[in-house]
Design an enzyme around this catalytic site. Structure first.
Site, PDB file in Angstrom:
ATOM      1  N   TYR A  27       0.812  -1.213   0.000  1.00 44.07           N
ATOM      2  CA  TYR A  27       0.000   0.000   0.000  1.00 44.07           C
ATOM      3  C   TYR A  27       0.851   1.271   0.000  1.00 44.07           C
ATOM      4  CZ  TYR A  27      -3.801  -3.210   1.279  1.00 44.07           C
ATOM      5  OH  TYR A  27      -4.705  -4.241   1.300  1.00 44.07           O
ATOM      6  N   LYS A  45       4.114 -15.328   2.706  1.00 44.94           N
ATOM      7  CA  LYS A  45       4.045 -16.092   1.458  1.00 44.94           C
ATOM      8  C   LYS A  45       5.492 -16.352   1.041  1.00 44.94           C
ATOM      9  CE  LYS A  45       1.649 -17.827  -2.024  1.00 44.94           C
ATOM     10  NZ  LYS A  45       0.789 -19.016  -1.872  1.00 44.94           N
ATOM     11  N   ASP A  86      -2.272 -18.357   2.234  1.00 41.57           N
ATOM     12  CA  ASP A  86      -3.427 -19.084   1.679  1.00 41.57           C
ATOM     13  C   ASP A  86      -3.914 -20.136   2.669  1.00 41.57           C
ATOM     14  OD1 ASP A  86      -0.889 -20.052   1.156  1.00 41.57           O
ATOM     15  OD2 ASP A  86      -1.348 -20.829  -0.839  1.00 41.57           O
ATOM     16  N   ASP A 141      -4.882  -6.876   6.188  1.00 43.08           N
ATOM     17  CA  ASP A 141      -6.124  -6.198   5.815  1.00 43.08           C
ATOM     18  C   ASP A 141      -7.204  -7.246   5.534  1.00 43.08           C
ATOM     19  OD1 ASP A 141      -7.938  -4.313   4.972  1.00 43.08           O
ATOM     20  OD2 ASP A 141      -6.876  -3.777   3.126  1.00 43.08           O
ATOM     21  N   ASP A 153     -10.351  -8.844   8.347  1.00 42.31           N
ATOM     22  CA  ASP A 153     -11.783  -8.783   8.003  1.00 42.31           C
ATOM     23  C   ASP A 153     -12.406 -10.178   8.056  1.00 42.31           C
ATOM     24  OD1 ASP A 153     -12.010  -6.091   7.751  1.00 42.31           O
ATOM     25  OD2 ASP A 153     -12.490  -6.075   5.608  1.00 42.31           O
TER      26      ASP A 153
END
Ligand code: NAD
Length: 354
Positions: A142, A187, A219, A243, A247
């Protein structure tokens, strides 16, 4: 010594729920003998209407003069057509960046007495869980270089060792204060930033031998969250993974009105806010659940003021009210009595006074 709290109620239901977070802190101050001073500032759409900026310089200065910030929520349809830099959300992003808040804490708790709210079967949740996601907030994809060159578009994920280490250290310390388990999500089978992330975490794991540490690919983490959420204690991960996973973790509790958050910077300074937005659909109608805002105040007591017993008193007061039959509409089931924001907030504060 007086502790200073900047209060930024914001838009929509922000002011309605923040009032109860302040009332809870005042009740804690009286009961435990602490002196809290509150000063209000403008942020978001209301700030834009009154000053032309969603984050007036005076608001940032107020936050910097304070020991912690309590925020409601920003945004609403009235400002949807604003230019990006003048949108209410720009005020929130500006505050987070301007205050150097690099670690975002998002607890996801399923209370046994609300376990039927989870979209997951109780055979999966075990009827309850209590995890904390620590998301790196100021680095990664970001904030990296991005651009467009004709057909070619790119975003860049960048991390320095120091950025990984400071959030990692926080996460290990938080795990130490809870059930002493830390899952680091990355990852590393694909990304170089993740390989750096993993090597820093492994070095820190050596410094925290009392914390049970594991690596998990992102994942797999997305799957394990809905397969065995009760197995997690603290998770730490980079900005974008955090992020998304925070959620996901929040949603499996089934109740957006109960999710608090903290964003921490250097030292003990932090900004505390409910995960939910300004909910324009229910604003001004005494419907909103104030629990997420009150639980954010509990996080403020714990992380900025080091007042763990006081934070627990707030959490227990909220839990006791949630366990009862009188709740706001978002949590009501057949047979429950639906009450409003003020009644729910009043019940919590009454329990804190008792
Ligand atoms: P939202 O979280 O405001 O609302 C989503 C749904 O949940 C709505 O139906 C709402 O009524 C309900 N809800 C939210 N909080 C509740 C509470 N405390 N009690 C009961 N019900 C509650 O998300 P949205 O509708 O996508 O966004 C509305 C506005 O909020 C937008 O302008 C958005 O940009 C902004 N927003 C702000 C923040 C923030 O300030 N941190 C976060 C998310 C969205």
């Amino acid at each position: 010594m007086t502790k200073r709290v900047a209060v930024l109620p914001g838009d929509g239901i922000g002011p309605e729920v923040t009032a109860w977070a302040v009332a809870a802190l005042q009740a804690v101050g009286r009961r435990f003998g602490h002196d809290f001073a509150f000063a209000e500032g403008l942020i978001g759409g209301r700030a834009f209407d009154e000053t032309g900026s969603p984050l007036p310089a005076e608001t940032l200065a107020l936050c910097r003069r304070s020991d912690a910030v309590l925020l409601g929520a920003v945004g609403g349809p009235k400002w949807d057509e604003n230019l990006p830099a003048l949108r209410p959300e720009a005020g929130l992003l500006g505050a987070r960046a301007g205050l150097g808040l690099y670690a975002n804490l998002r607890p996801a708790t399923l209370h046994p007495f609300l376990s039927d709210l989870s979209p997951l079967r109780s055979a999966v949740t075990g009827g309850q869980f209590d995890m904390l996601i620590v998301r790196e907030l100021t680095g990664g994809l970001y904030y990296g270089a991005r651009g467009r060159d004709g057909e070619r578009v790119f975003d860049t994920m960048v991390y320095t060792e120091a950025e990984v280490e400071r959030v990692g250290r926080r996460a290990f310390a938080l795990a130490r204060s809870r059930r002493r388990k830390l899952t680091s999500v990355d990852k590393a089978n694909v990304l170089d930033t993740s390989r750096l992330w993993r090597s820093v975490m492994h070095r820190l794991a050596g410094e925290f031998p009392d914390v049970a540490y594991e690596d998990m690919l992102v994942d797999n983490a997305a799957m394990q969250l809905v397969r065995r959420p009760g197995a997690f204690d603290v998770l730490v991960t980079e900005n974008m993974f955090g992020d998304i996973l925070s959620d996901e973790a929040g949603m499996i509790t089934g109740s957006i009105g109960l999710l608090p958050s903290a964003s921490l910077g250097a030292g003990t300074f932090g900004l505390y806010e409910p995960v939910h937005g300004s909910a324009p659909d229910i604003a001004g109608r005494n419907i909103a659940n104030p629990a997420a805002a009150v639980l954010s105040a509990a996080m403020l007591l714990r992380h900025s003021f080091g007042l763990a017993a006081e934070a627990e008193a707030v959490e227990q007061a909220v839990a006791a009210v949630l366990a009862g039959p009188r709740r706001t509409a978002d949590l009501a089931r057949a047979g429950d009595m639906v009450i409003g924001t003020a009644e729910m907030g009043g019940q919590i504060v009454d329990r804190l006074k008792a």
